[in-house]
Design an enzyme around this catalytic site. Structure first.
Site, PDB file in Angstrom:
ATOM      1  N   HIS A 168       8.233  11.451  -3.457  1.00 47.85           N
ATOM      2  CA  HIS A 168       8.614  10.065  -3.177  1.00 47.85           C
ATOM      3  C   HIS A 168       7.599   9.069  -3.722  1.00 47.85           C
ATOM      4  CE1 HIS A 168      10.321   6.856  -0.569  1.00 47.85           C
ATOM      5  NE2 HIS A 168      11.412   7.576  -0.739  1.00 47.85           N
ATOM      6  N   VAL A 191       0.867  -1.188   0.000  1.00 47.53           N
ATOM      7  CA  VAL A 191       0.000   0.000   0.000  1.00 47.53           C
ATOM      8  C   VAL A 191       0.898   1.231   0.000  1.00 47.53           C
ATOM      9  CG1 VAL A 191      -1.696   1.326   1.303  1.00 47.53           C
ATOM     10  CG2 VAL A 191      -1.873  -1.168   1.214  1.00 47.53           C
ATOM     11  N   LEU A 192       0.808   2.014  -1.060  1.00 43.22           N
ATOM     12  CA  LEU A 192       1.555   3.275  -1.140  1.00 43.22           C
ATOM     13  C   LEU A 192       0.584   4.425  -0.898  1.00 43.22           C
ATOM     14  CD1 LEU A 192       3.715   2.309  -4.192  1.00 43.22           C
ATOM     15  CD2 LEU A 192       4.662   3.270  -2.090  1.00 43.22           C
TER      16      LEU A 192
HETATM   17  C1  DLZ Z   1       9.878   5.441   2.154  1.00 43.22           C
HETATM   18  C2  DLZ Z   1       8.477   4.976   1.932  1.00 43.22           C
HETATM   19  C3  DLZ Z   1       7.412   5.876   1.974  1.00 43.22           C
HETATM   20  C4  DLZ Z   1       7.601   7.330   2.216  1.00 43.22           C
HETATM   21  N1  DLZ Z   1       6.157   5.465   1.823  1.00 43.22           N
HETATM   22  C5  DLZ Z   1       5.914   4.149   1.626  1.00 43.22           C
HETATM   23  C6  DLZ Z   1       4.573   3.684   1.464  1.00 43.22           C
HETATM   24  O1  DLZ Z   1       3.582   4.406   1.530  1.00 43.22           O
HETATM   25  N2  DLZ Z   1       4.403   2.353   1.224  1.00 43.22           N
HETATM   26  C7  DLZ Z   1       5.459   1.454   1.127  1.00 43.22           C
HETATM   27  O2  DLZ Z   1       5.229   0.263   0.886  1.00 43.22           O
HETATM   28  N3  DLZ Z   1       6.723   1.887   1.308  1.00 43.22           N
HETATM   29  C8  DLZ Z   1       6.983   3.193   1.553  1.00 43.22           C
HETATM   30  N4  DLZ Z   1       8.259   3.637   1.719  1.00 43.22           N
HETATM   31  C9  DLZ Z   1       9.359   2.644   1.754  1.00 43.22           C
HETATM   32  C10 DLZ Z   1       9.918   2.262   0.369  1.00 43.22           C
HETATM   33  O3  DLZ Z   1       9.023   1.420  -0.337  1.00 43.22           O
HETATM   34  C11 DLZ Z   1      11.242   1.485   0.536  1.00 43.22           C
HETATM   35  O4  DLZ Z   1      11.066   0.445   1.452  1.00 43.22           O
HETATM   36  C12 DLZ Z   1      12.388   2.377   0.993  1.00 43.22           C
HETATM   37  O5  DLZ Z   1      12.513   3.500   0.170  1.00 43.22           O
HETATM   38  C13 DLZ Z   1      13.722   1.608   1.012  1.00 43.22           C
HETATM   39  O6  DLZ Z   1      14.064   1.137  -0.282  1.00 43.22           O
END
Ligand code: DLZ
Length: 215
Positions: free
Chosen positions: A145, A137-138
């Site tokens: 980012h 989930v992003l």
């Molecule tokens: C750094 C980051 C951020 C800001 N947001 C998310 C997110 O919403 N969902 C997710 O799965 N991962 C996030 N990450 C971590 C990055 O995917 C990754 O793990 C780091 O940048 C290290 O490579």
């Protein structure tokens, strides 16, 4: 609006029997509560609707969504080496990988079934994965980012699938806020949302059967 308009995934018209399949789920630990709902949805659907054997669903975790493509690629390769090793066994050949623990030790998913592979001495399946579901989930923040990770992850997941010949399901929610994510995991307070993990579970079985189809 069309009367019979079906928003979202129209169910397949053919029976999708997953009883002979082995499926890998790789999920993130970022946004873990929402991710867990999606993993549960995918797993439950594969078992209850498609007869996938619980012991044939392997669950592994990674830190964040950016790590999903690498993990999917690596774990797929390991399972393919193991399968080739199994074929070699049958012909009385030596196993070059014996004694090596190539899979990560456990699933870290709370409440999920114990892992079925990995760990020195553990009984390993000789069947390579037929499909992979990458789940994460992003959630958009205030910087760029989100955009970079979304782009990298979607491209990376597609590449793993096309390069390996094994379907990799894009189970990554890319949401503008937490409410959107909760709703798409079926975890919203109003209970009106839909758990997309259900669609990903069905999609993985359908695509795995497509991969294995002999024309
Ligand atoms: C750094 C980051 C951020 C800001 N947001 C998310 C997110 O919403 N969902 C997710 O799965 N991962 C996030 N990450 C971590 C990055 O995917 C990754 O793990 C780091 O940048 C290290 O490579």
């Amino acid at each position: 609006m069309l009367d019979d308009f079906h928003k979202g995934l129209e169910p397949s018209t053919t029976t999708q029997d997953g009883s002979g399949l082995r499926i890998l789920i790789v999920h993130t630990r970022w946004n873990s509560a929402i991710v867990q709902g999606l993993v549960d949805g995918a797993k439950k659907t594969m078992i209850e609707q498609h007869n996938v054997k619980p012991e044939n669903i392997v669950i592994e975790s990674v830190p964040g969504a950016y790590e999903l493509p690498f993990a999917a690629k690596k774990l797929l390769e390991v399972s393919q080496i193991r399968a080739a090793e199994g074929a070699s066994d049958l012909m009385g050949n030596v196993n070059l990988l014996d004694g090596l623990n190539l899979t990560s030790p456990t699933t870290t998913t709370p409440g999920s079934a114990p892992p079925v592979s990995g760990g020195a001495g553990a009984k390993r399946s000789r069947q390579a994965f037929d499909a992979v579901i990458c789940i994460g989930v992003l959630i958009k923040g205030s910087t760029m980012h989100f955009e970079y990770i979304c782009e990298a992850v979607s491209q990376g997941i597609m590449r793993v699938g096309l390069d390996s010949g094994v379907p990799v399901i894009f189970g990554v929610l890319t949401c503008l806020n937490e409410e959107q994510a909760l709703s798409r995991a079926g975890l919203d307070k109003a209970g009106k949302g839909h758990n997309h993990g259900i669609d990903w579970g069905s999609g993985a079985v359908e695509m795995a059967l497509l991969k294995n189809r002999t024309l």
